[in-house]
Design a protein around this motif. Structure first.
Motif, PDB file in Angstrom:
ATOM      1  N   HIS A 398       0.829  -1.200   0.000  1.00 11.17           N
ATOM      2  CA  HIS A 398       0.000   0.000   0.000  1.00 11.17           C
ATOM      3  C   HIS A 398       0.866   1.252   0.000  1.00 11.17           C
ATOM      4  CE1 HIS A 398      -3.778  -2.000   0.525  1.00 11.17           C
ATOM      5  NE2 HIS A 398      -3.467  -2.524   1.691  1.00 11.17           N
ATOM      6  N   LEU A 399       0.420   2.281  -0.702  1.00  9.16           N
ATOM      7  CA  LEU A 399       1.044   3.606  -0.554  1.00  9.16           C
ATOM      8  C   LEU A 399       0.974   4.026   0.908  1.00  9.16           C
ATOM      9  CD1 LEU A 399       2.182   6.319  -1.535  1.00  9.16           C
ATOM     10  CD2 LEU A 399      -0.161   6.988  -2.141  1.00  9.16           C
ATOM     11  N   ALA A 400      -0.142   3.702   1.555  1.00  9.81           N
ATOM     12  CA  ALA A 400      -0.296   4.024   2.980  1.00  9.81           C
ATOM     13  C   ALA A 400       0.804   3.393   3.814  1.00  9.81           C
ATOM     14  CB  ALA A 400      -1.661   3.547   3.481  1.00  9.81           C
ATOM     15  N   GLY A 401       1.169   2.154   3.471  1.00 10.97           N
ATOM     16  CA  GLY A 401       2.218   1.473   4.219  1.00 10.97           C
ATOM     17  C   GLY A 401       3.563   2.140   4.065  1.00 10.97           C
ATOM     18  N   HIS A 402       3.881   2.582   2.856  1.00 16.31           N
ATOM     19  CA  HIS A 402       5.171   3.235   2.624  1.00 16.31           C
ATOM     20  C   HIS A 402       5.222   4.583   3.337  1.00 16.31           C
ATOM     21  CE1 HIS A 402       4.921   0.735  -1.310  1.00 16.31           C
ATOM     22  NE2 HIS A 402       5.319   0.005  -0.285  1.00 16.31           N
ATOM     23  N   ARG A 403       4.131   5.334   3.244  1.00 17.10           N
ATOM     24  CA  ARG A 403       4.090   6.607   3.959  1.00 17.10           C
ATOM     25  C   ARG A 403       4.190   6.399   5.465  1.00 17.10           C
ATOM     26  NH1 ARG A 403      -0.830   9.350   0.498  1.00 17.10           N
ATOM     27  NH2 ARG A 403       0.419  10.738  -0.815  1.00 17.10           N
TER      28      ARG A 403
END
Length: 533
Positions: A398-403
Motif C-alpha cells: 500500500h502507498l499508505a504502508g510506505h508513507r
C-alpha cells in the motif's frame, strides 16, 4: 459489549477467541471481563464459552453505589449526608428520596456526580437535584403554559443553543426558526410582556442584555430531549435552522463546541445517527480552520465512544476516512489522534490507512501521519503499530504502508520510534530484516521518492547522536544503498544533486559507506569536482 456483539461477523468465533485470550491473561495476573446483556453472549457455541458466564441475580443497592462514588470516586464523603434515607438514623437527606430499590446503578452514579459537582449550598443542591431529574417537571410545565405561544417556545430553543448571547440576537434567531420577518406593526410591538419577562418565564436568567441557562445545569438538555421526543415533526426544521445558526457568519458560529456537545447528548440519549450526521455535515459547511475541525473531531469522538450509538458512528468514520473531501478526512485523522485511539486502536489504524492512501500528500495525510506517530508513542502501542505498518508496506504494498513506514522512522519529528526499533534490531535479526524490507518496498515506490530522500538524509544526520547506535545505523544505510544504487533517492544521497549543497553529516556518511571500489572512486571524483567548482 452488548451493543457490539450484534455487529460481530462470527459471534461464536469471536467469543471463543476472547475466552482463550482471557485464559492467557490469567498467567500474567490479569483478567478480562466482558459485560453483555442476557441474550448477547453466544454461550450455546461451546461448553468453554458457556462456562465463563456469570449472571448477576440481584441489583446492587443504588444508595450504596451513590455513596461509594461520592467517597471513593469524587473524594467527597461529607456529601453522603445528602443521601441518607428516612429509615436511617437522623433526618432524611435532600437527595435520598431520588433513589429507590429499583433505580439503576448508572442512575446512582449519575446522582453522585451531580452532587459532587454542585456548590455546597442550598441553591447548589437544588440545581443538582433538578439536573438529576433532568428538569422534567419544569419543562413539562413550561410547554403546557405555552401551548398557544410558539414565539415563546422558539425563544427558549434559541436560548439553549445561543446560551450567553444577548437577548436581541436570541429573539432574531427565534424568529428565523419560525420563519417570521421582524415585526413592523407598532401596535403589535407595544403589546404583550417585555422580552426579559418572556425569557424569564421560560426558565432563562437575564443579566443586562445577556441571556443564560447556566444556573440550571441540565435544563437545556431536558428541553431539547422533550422537544425531540414530543415534537418529532420539528426534527428536519431544527437541524436546518442549526445549519444557518452555525454557519461561519451565523450567530452561533462561535458556539459550535457547545452546540455540538448538546447535539451529541441528544444523539446518544435518542440513539439517533441523524444528529451526528448533521454535525458531520458541518465539516465542509463551516469555517475552513484547524480550530473548526478540531471541534468537530472532539464531538465525533464522544459520539463514537457511546455504548449503542457508537457502532453507527464508527461506521460513519470508516466511510469518511475514504471521503474525497480533504477536510472530512482530516477530521477523521484528528479523531484517530485523540481518545478514540485509546479505546479502539485497531479501528483507528484501519481508518488512518485509508487516509494515508490518498493520492496527494495533503493536510489529511499529514494529520494521519501525526496521528500514527502519536499512537505509536503511547504506552504499549508500538508493537501493534509496527506489526500493522510493516504488513501494509511489505505484504500489501500500500502507498499508505510506505508513507506510514517512512513517517514512523523519521527522527526529525520524534526520534522515539527509531530509537526503539534500532535497539530491537540490535537484539533481533528479524527486526533488522523488517527494517530493510520496509526500505526496499518504499524505495520501489516512485510516489514516495521525495520522502525516501528526506529520511535517508535525516538518518545520516542522526548517525552520530549519542542515543543512536552509529554502527548499526551505518550498516543499515549501507545495505539499503547497495540494494538500490539506481534508485533516485539513493543516487541523490550518494552523488548529490545539482544545485543542492549537502550537509556535513551526508558527506561523512559517504566516507563511512562500504561501497564497491569503483563506485567509491566515482564519489571521490565527484566531490573534488564539486569542491573545485
Amino acid at each position: 459489549m452488548a451493543a457490539e456483539i450484534s455487529s460481530w461477523h462470527k459471534p461464536g468465533l469471536v467469543a471463543q477467541q476472547l475466552v482463550s485470550y482471557a485464559e492467557e491473561l490469567k498467567f500474567s495476573g490479569s483478567f478480562l471481563v466482558v459485560i453483555a446483556d442476557e441474550h448477547g453472549w453466544p454461550e450455546g457455541v461451546s461448553p468453554a464459552v458457556a462456562s465463563v458466564v456469570a449472571r448477576a441475580t440481584a441489583r446492587p443497592s443504588p444508595h450504596r453505589v451513590a455513596r461509594s462514588h461520592l467517597e471513593y470516586v469524587h473524594h467527597l464523603p461529607d456529601r453522603i449526608r445528602w443521601l441518607t434515607t428516612p429509615t436511617e438514623e437522623g433526618s432524611a437527606g435532600e437527595a435520598g428520596h431520588l433513589l429507590t430499590d429499583s433505580s439503576r446503578p448508572d442512575d446512582a452514579a449519575r446522582l453522585a456526580a451531580k452532587l459532587a459537582s454542585a456548590d455546597d449550598s442550598p441553591d447548589g443542591l437544588k440545581n443538582a437535584l433538578g439536573s438529576f431529574r433532568e428538569w422534567r417537571t419544569a419543562v413539562k410545565n413550561v410547554f403546557r403554559e405555552t401551548e398557544d405561544k410558539p414565539e415563546d417556545r422558539a425563544l427558549l430553543i434559541a436560548s439553549l443553543f445561543l446560551n450567553g448571547k444577548d437577548a436581541l440576537t436570541i429573539q432574531n434567531s427565534a424568529r428565523a426558526l419560525l420563519g417570521d420577518d421582524p415585526e413592523t406593526d407598532v401596535r403589535t410591538i407595544l403589546t404583550g410582556p417585555d422580552l426579559t419577562t418572556r425569557l424569564t418565564k421560560m426558565g432563562a436568567e437575564v443579566n443586562g442584555r445577556t441571556v443564560s441557562l447556566d444556573h440550571k445545569s441540565g435544563y437545556a438538555r431536558a428541553v431539547l430531549l422533550h422537544l425531540w421526543q414530543q415534537r418529532a415533526d420539528i426534527h428536519p426544521h431544527l437541524l436546518q435552522w442549526l445549519d444557518t445558526l452555525t454557519a461561519p457568519k451565523g450567530p452561533g458560529a462561535d458556539r459550535l463546541a457547545a452546540i455540538g456537545d448538546l447535539l451529541v447528548e441528544l444523539a446518544v440519549a435518542e440513539n439517533d445517527i441523524r444528529v451526528v450526521k448533521q454535525i458531520h455535515a458541518w465539516i465542509d459547511k463551516g469555517a475552513d480552520s484547524t480550530e473548526h475541525r478540531e471541534l468537530i473531531a472532539r464531538v465525533l469522538t464522544v459520539a463514537a465512544e457511546a455504548d449503542t450509538l457508537g457502532v453507527q458512528v464508527r461506521a460513519l468514520l470508516l466511510d469518511s476516512a475514504q471521503d474525497e473531501s480533504e477536510a472530512v478526512a482530516t477530521v477523521v485523522a484528528l479523531v484517530c489522534q485523540g481518545e478514540f485511539a485509546e479505546h479502539y486502536p485497531r479501528q483507528a489504524l484501519v481508518r488512518l490507512r485509508h487516509i494515508l492512501d490518498r493520492s496527494e500528500t495533503d493536510e489529511a495525510v499529514q494529520t494521519a501521519q501525526d496521528a500514527l506517530r502519536d499512537i505509536a508513542a503511547r504506552d504499549g502501542q508500538l508493537p501493534r503499530v509496527w506489526s500493522t505498518v510493516i504488513k501494509w508496506a511489505t505484504e500489501k504494498k500500500h502507498l499508505a504502508g510506505h508513507r506510514a513506514f517512512l513517517s514512523l522512522l523519521d527522527p526529525r519529528v520524534d526520534p522515539y520510534v527509531l530509537q526503539v526499533m534500532l535497539a530491537a534490531a540490535e537484539q533481533k535479526e528479524d527486526i533488522k530484516e523488517a527494517l530493510l524490507d520496509g526500505w526496499n518496498a518504499a524505495l520501489a515506490d516512485t510516489r514516495v521518492e521525495a520522502e525516501c530522500r528526506q529520511l535517508l538524509t535525516a538518518w545520516a544526520e542522526v548517525r552520530k547522536a549519542a542515543d543512536m547506535p552509529t554502527e548499526l545505523l551505518t550498516d543499515l544505510l549501507n545495505q539499503i544503498m547497495l540494494g538500490h544504487l539506481v534508485a533516485s533517492p539513493v543516487a541523490a544521497l550518494i552523488f548529490g544533486e545539482p544545485g543542492v549543497a549537502d550537509g556535513e553529516a551526508v558527506i561523512e556518511l559517504r566516507k563511512d559507506l562500504r561501497l564497491p571500489p569503483t563506485l567509491s572512486s566515482l564519489i571521490t571524483a565527484h566531490e573534488r569536482a564539486s569542491a573545485e567548482s
